[in-house]
Design an enzyme around this catalytic site. Structure first.
Site, PDB file in Angstrom:
ATOM      1  N   HIS A   1       6.668   6.622  -1.608  1.00  9.99           N
ATOM      2  CA  HIS A   1       7.983   6.073  -1.964  1.00  9.99           C
ATOM      3  C   HIS A   1       8.145   6.080  -3.478  1.00  9.99           C
ATOM      4  CE1 HIS A   1       7.034   1.896  -3.376  1.00  9.99           C
ATOM      5  NE2 HIS A   1       6.027   1.954  -2.534  1.00  9.99           N
TER       6      HIS A   1
ATOM      7  N   ASP B   1       3.001   0.967  -8.523  1.00 10.59           N
ATOM      8  CA  ASP B   1       3.466   0.960  -7.129  1.00 10.59           C
ATOM      9  C   ASP B   1       4.903   1.497  -7.122  1.00 10.59           C
ATOM     10  OD1 ASP B   1       4.293   0.421  -4.552  1.00 10.59           O
ATOM     11  OD2 ASP B   1       4.107  -1.747  -4.703  1.00 10.59           O
TER      12      ASP B   1
ATOM     13  N   GLU C   1      11.589   1.886   0.259  1.00  8.05           N
ATOM     14  CA  GLU C   1      10.405   1.372   0.943  1.00  8.05           C
ATOM     15  C   GLU C   1      10.285  -0.127   0.729  1.00  8.05           C
ATOM     16  OE1 GLU C   1       6.124   0.226   1.469  1.00  8.05           O
ATOM     17  OE2 GLU C   1       7.391   0.007  -0.294  1.00  8.05           O
ATOM     18  N   GLU C   2      10.571  -0.552  -0.482  1.00  3.98           N
ATOM     19  CA  GLU C   2      10.341  -1.956  -0.867  1.00  3.98           C
ATOM     20  C   GLU C   2      11.308  -2.920  -0.179  1.00  3.98           C
ATOM     21  OE1 GLU C   2       7.802  -2.875  -2.370  1.00  3.98           O
ATOM     22  OE2 GLU C   2       7.112  -1.350  -3.776  1.00  3.98           O
TER      23      GLU C   2
ATOM     24  N   ASP D   1       0.279   5.323  -0.846  1.00  2.14           N
ATOM     25  CA  ASP D   1       0.827   4.093  -1.414  1.00  2.14           C
ATOM     26  C   ASP D   1      -0.321   3.341  -2.078  1.00  2.14           C
ATOM     27  OD1 ASP D   1       2.585   2.019  -2.038  1.00  2.14           O
ATOM     28  OD2 ASP D   1       3.420   1.903  -0.019  1.00  2.14           O
TER      29      ASP D   1
ATOM     30  N   HIS E   1       2.827  -5.647  -7.609  1.00  5.82           N
ATOM     31  CA  HIS E   1       4.131  -6.324  -7.751  1.00  5.82           C
ATOM     32  C   HIS E   1       4.163  -7.275  -8.942  1.00  5.82           C
ATOM     33  CE1 HIS E   1       6.152  -5.372  -3.631  1.00  5.82           C
ATOM     34  NE2 HIS E   1       5.540  -4.329  -4.157  1.00  5.82           N
TER      35      HIS E   1
END
Lengths: 336, 349
Positions: free
Chosen positions: A62, A167, A196-197, A219, A305
Site C-alpha cells: 500500500h 509504513d 489500506e490504512e 507491509d 504509526h
C-alpha cells in the site's frame, strides 16, 4: 542509490484517499521496468511486466499513509481534525504537519490547566495551528476536507533509518528495487494500493481486476525487540518476516512453506511473524472472487504509526532478494 | 446415520482456523457416502451436492474450523507463548490439556501460577493471553527443534461426555455438531425427490474472517443460503433474551435474514410439529450468513441454530435431540421447494 530513491518515495504526499502524488512518483520509478502501467478508478497504480508461463503473480504494497483531515476551522484560525487511519494521539501532538499545497502547521491539544503533565491528547481535543489568527485567514490556506501528513524527517542512523512514512513506502521502494533485475516466466503485476490504512479498501479491487494465481503482499510489522514489549519473536535485522497470522489474515500453510523454501534455498535469513494486533491488504485479497491465494512478507519496524518508524537496511536488502527468488520460481503453490 | 458416532469422529480431528486440511479430509469422506458430487476449493471449503445441478440451488453451510491458539514465541526455558486464533477466552485456558502441532503432534498443558504464590491483587485479575504459556516439557533448544512460531495448538480431543437427558459435552461442538446435522440432512434428502439442487458446504475460517463463507457463496452463487451454527443456550448468569432453551430449534430474525426464507423454515417446523424459538439479531449475526448475504449481488440468507452452552470452552454442551430437530426443519423446507420458489421468496407483497 537505493537510499536516494527511498527518501524520494518517503517524502511523497499520500494520505489515504489522496495518493495521486505518490502514485505519480512511483510510476516514474516503475516505468522502465514494466511493459504497461495504469491507475485504476480507485487510484491503485498497477504495473504489468509480461511473462510466458500463463500464470500471474501480483506483488502489492500500500502506498497510502496515515494523516489528519480538517473537519472544522474555528474563529481564531485553529483547525479541528479527524484521523485518517490509525493515529496514536498521545504520540501525534507537538508534531509538524504539511498539507498537499505545502501549507505547514503544528499539532497540539487543549490544555485547560497550565503545565498539566497528566493531560492526554485524544483526536477530538487535538488541533492544528497553521499560524493564522482568524477563520478567514486560515480558509485562504486550508479548506474543510483537506488532509495533512506528518512532515517526514529522514533519520539516517547508518544501518537503521527512521521516517514517518516507512509504513509502507519502504515496501513500495522494495518492489521498485526488486523489479529492476527481476527474472520471471510469469506475468508480474506490481500493485501500489490505496486506502489500506482506512480498511484495506484498494487491494481487493486491484486483485479482482487482475485475478492473480498468487499474491505476495508487503507491509511493515511490529517487533518484540524493544524494552518491555509483548512476547513476539520478530526483531530488527534478522531478516524479512514471513507472516503466519495477524488480526486480519491467516496465511495458507502452503504459501508460508513456499516463501520459507524460497528463503532457505537462497540462504536468505528470515523470521516467522505472528502479529498480535494489526492487519494488512493480504486479508482483502484472499477474500476476492473464489478466493485468491495470498501471503505476506513484512519488514520488521519499530514505532509503527509514529513519525519515527525505524527499519533495518539489511532487512530491506534481504527482502528485495527474497522477492526476486519468489517470482523466479516456475512452480507456484496452488492450494492451501 | 448414528449422530453420536459422527460427532465423536468429527470432534476428534484438529482444524483450527486456517489449518482445516485434516478435518476437511474426514468431511470429504463423509460427504462421499451420500453423493459422488464432492469437491474442494483453494482455501479448503468442502462441498457436496445432492440432486442434479438445477435452479433453484440452495447452499447449506456449517463451518468446520475450530478456535485454537498459535505459537508466537518460544522462550529460552522452552515455554511457548501464544495468541488466540478466534475467540478463545483466556480465563478458561489455565488447566487445559492441549496438543501442539509442531513438526509432530506434542502433548502440552497450559499452566498457571499457583494461588499460594499470588497476592490478593493478582488473584483478582483475569488472565490475559499474553501472560499464559504452554508447557510441553522440553527446554528451549529442544522445543525449537520441533516447534516453530506460527504452529497451531488445540484443546486435546476427547470422546464426547454423555450427560443425562441426551446432553452431550465436548470440545468443538461449535460447529462440528452442525456438520453432523448436514450429514443427516443429506441422508433425508437422498430419500426424497427434489425439485432443487442442494450444495452442502463445510466452510473454513468462520471463526475469524468469514473467508470460507465469502468465497463459498461467491463460487456456488446459490439462489438461497442457510448458515447452520450454534447459538447460546440458557444457563445461570445470563439474561433470558440472550439465550434459548436447549430443546428448541432457533431461527434468527433480523436484518441479516431474508424474511421469506425464514417463513419457509417456520412453515417446515410447523408442519412437523417442531417447536422453534426466534432469536432477534439486528446487527451482525456472527455466522457465515453475514458474509454470504452480500455476495454476487445479494443472496437470501437464513440461520438455523441449536442452542449450546459454554461456547468456546472444551466442555461445549448441546442436546442431541435438538440436532435431529434442526436436520428435520432444514430437510423439510428443502423437500417442500417447488417451481413456485421465486414467488415464495418474493418480498414484494
Amino acid at each position: 542509490m537505493f537510499k536516494k530513491m527511498l527518501i524520494d518515495i518517503l517524502q511523497a504526499y499520500g494520505p489515504s484517499g489522496n495518493e495521486h502524488k505518490t502514485a505519480r512518483i512511483l510510476a516514474e520509478y516503475m516505468r522502465p521496468y514494466c511493459d504497461e502501467l495504469w491507475v485504476d478508478v480507485l487510484g491503485n497504480l498497477i504495473c504489468h511486466k509480461k511473462g510466458i508461463s500463463g500464470k500471474k503473480i501480483m506483488l502489492s504494497a500500500h502506498m497510502d499513509q496515515i494523516g489528519f483531515i480538517v473537519v472544522d476551522i474555528d474563529e481564531n484560525g485553529f483547525l479541528r481534525i479527524a484521523n485518517v487511519g490509525g493515529i496514536l494521539p498521545p504520540l501525534s501532538v507537538a508534531r509538524e504537519v504539511v498539507f498537499e499545497n505545502g501549507v505547514r502547521g503544528v499539532t497540539y491539544f487543549e490544555t485547560p490547566e497550565t503545565r498539566d503533565a497528566k493531560a492526554v491528547a485524544t483526536v477530538p481535543n487535538m488541533y492544528i495551528d497553521i499560524g493564522c489568527t482568524s477563520r478567514e485567514e486560515a480558509e485562504e490556506k486550508v479548506q474543510i476536507g483537506d488532509m495533512c501528513i506528518f512532515v517526514s524527517n529522514y533519520v539516517d542512523m547508518g544501518k537503521r533509518v527512521a521516517s514517518g512514512a516507512m509504513d509502507n513506502r519502504v515496501c513500495c521502494a522494495i518492489i521498485v528495487e526488486a523489479m529492476k533485475e527481476m527474472q520471471s516466466s510469469h506475468d508480474v503485476y506490481a500493485v501500489f494500493t490505496v486506502q489500506e490504512e482506512v480498511g484495506l479498501r484498494g487491494a481487493g479491487v486491484a486483485a479482482y481486476a487482475i485475478s492473480p494465481d498468487l499474491n505476495i503482499n508487503l507491509d511493515v510489522t511490529l517487533t518484540g525487540d524493544t524494552p518491555k514489549t509483548p512476547a513476539m519473536s520478530v526483531a530488527l535485522g534478522k531478516g524479512p518476516a514471513i507472516k503466519m497470522m495477524d488480526s486480519s489474515v491467516i496465511v495458507p500453510i502452503a504459501v508460508r512453506r513456499f516463501m520459507i523454501d524460497c528463503a532457505e534455498q537462497a540462504d536468505i535469513p528470515y523470521q516467522r511473524e505472528v502479529l498480535r494486533a494489526g492487519g494488512t491488504d493480504t486479508a482483502a485479497i484472499q477474500k476476492t472472487q473464489k478466493g485468491i491465494l495470498a501471503g505476506c512478507i513484512s519488514i520488521p519496524s519499530r514505532y509503527v504509526h509514529t513519525p519515527v518508524e525505524v527499519v533495518d537496511m539489511d532487512d530491506v536488502e534481504n527482502t528485495v532478494k527474497l522477492i526476486r527468488v519468489i517470482v523466479s520460481k516456475e512452480q507456484l503453490p496452488d492450494t492451501i | 446415520m448414528d449422530m453420536l458416532d459422527a460427532i465423536s469422529c468429527l470432534t476428534a480431528k484438529p482444524g483450527v482456523t486456517g489449518a482445516e486440511q485434516e478435518i476437511g479430509q474426514l468431511v470429504e469422506q463423509y460427504f462421499l457416502t451420500y453423493t459422488k458430487d464432492v469437491w474442494k476449493d483453494q482455501y479448503g471449503n468442502v462441498y457436496g451436492r445432492i440432486g442434479e445441478k438445477t435452479k433453484p440451488e440452495i447452499l447449506i453451510m456449517a463451518h468446520m474450523d475450530e478456535i485454537g491458539l498459535m505459537v508466537t514465541k518460544i522462550e529460552n526455558n522452552g515455554m511457548l507463548r501464544m495468541i488466540n486464533v478466534g475467540g478463545v477466552d483466556p480465563r478458561v485456558l489455565p488447566g487445559s490439556e492441549v496438543v501442539v502441532f509442531g513438526d509432530k503432534p506434542l502433548p502440552g498443558v497450559i499452566g498457571a501460577v499457583p494461588p499460594h504464590l499470588l497476592n490478593k491483587e493478582q488473584t483478582d485479575i483475569a488472565y490475559r493471553i499474553e501472560d499464559l504459556f504452554c508447557d510441553i516439557g522440553y527446554d528451549g533448544p529442544e522445543a525449537r527443534k520441533l516447534v516453530h512460531v506460527g504452529d497451531y495448538i488445540t484443546f486435546a480431543p476427547k470422546p464426547p461426555l454423555q450427560l443425562k437427558n441426551g446432553y452431550l459435552s465436548c470440545k468443538t461442538l461449535d460447529d462440528r455438531a452442525l456438520i453432523a446435522v448436514m450429514l443427516e440432512c443429506m441422508e433425508y434428502l437422498n430419500k426424497r425427490k427434489l425439485k432443487c439442487s442442494v450444495v452442502f458446504c463445510a466452510s473454513v475460517q468462520e471463526e475469524r474472517s468469514g473467508l470460507g463463507g465469502i468465497i463459498g457463496a461467491y463460487s456456488v452463487h446459490p439462489d438461497m443460503a442457510i448458515a447452520i451454527d450454534v447459538c447460546h443456550g440458557s444457563m445461570p448468569g445470563v439474561k433470558p433474551f440472550e439465550t434459548a432453551p436447549m430443546d428448541k430449534v432457533v431461527l434468527t430474525k433480523g436484518s441479516n435474514i431474508h424474511e421469506k426464507l425464514l417463513k419457509m423454515l417456520q412453515d417446515s417446523a410447523k408442519a412437523q410439529n417442531i417447536p422453534i424459538e426466534l432469536e432477534i439479531a439486528m446487527g451482525p449475526t456472527g455466522t457465515d450468513a453475514w458474509t454470504m448475504q452480500v455476495q454476487r449481488g445479494g443472496i437470501p440468507c437464513a440461520i438455523v441454530s441449536p442452542p449450546l452452552r459454554y461456547m468456546h470452552t472444551s466442555v461445549e454442551t448441546i442436546r442431541i435431540d435438538t440436532l435431529h430437530a434442526c436436520a428435520k426443519v432444514i430437510s423439510g423446507m428443502i423437500g417442500d421447494i417447488d417451481e413456485n420458489w421465486e414467488e415464495a421468496l418474493c418480498l414484494d407483497d
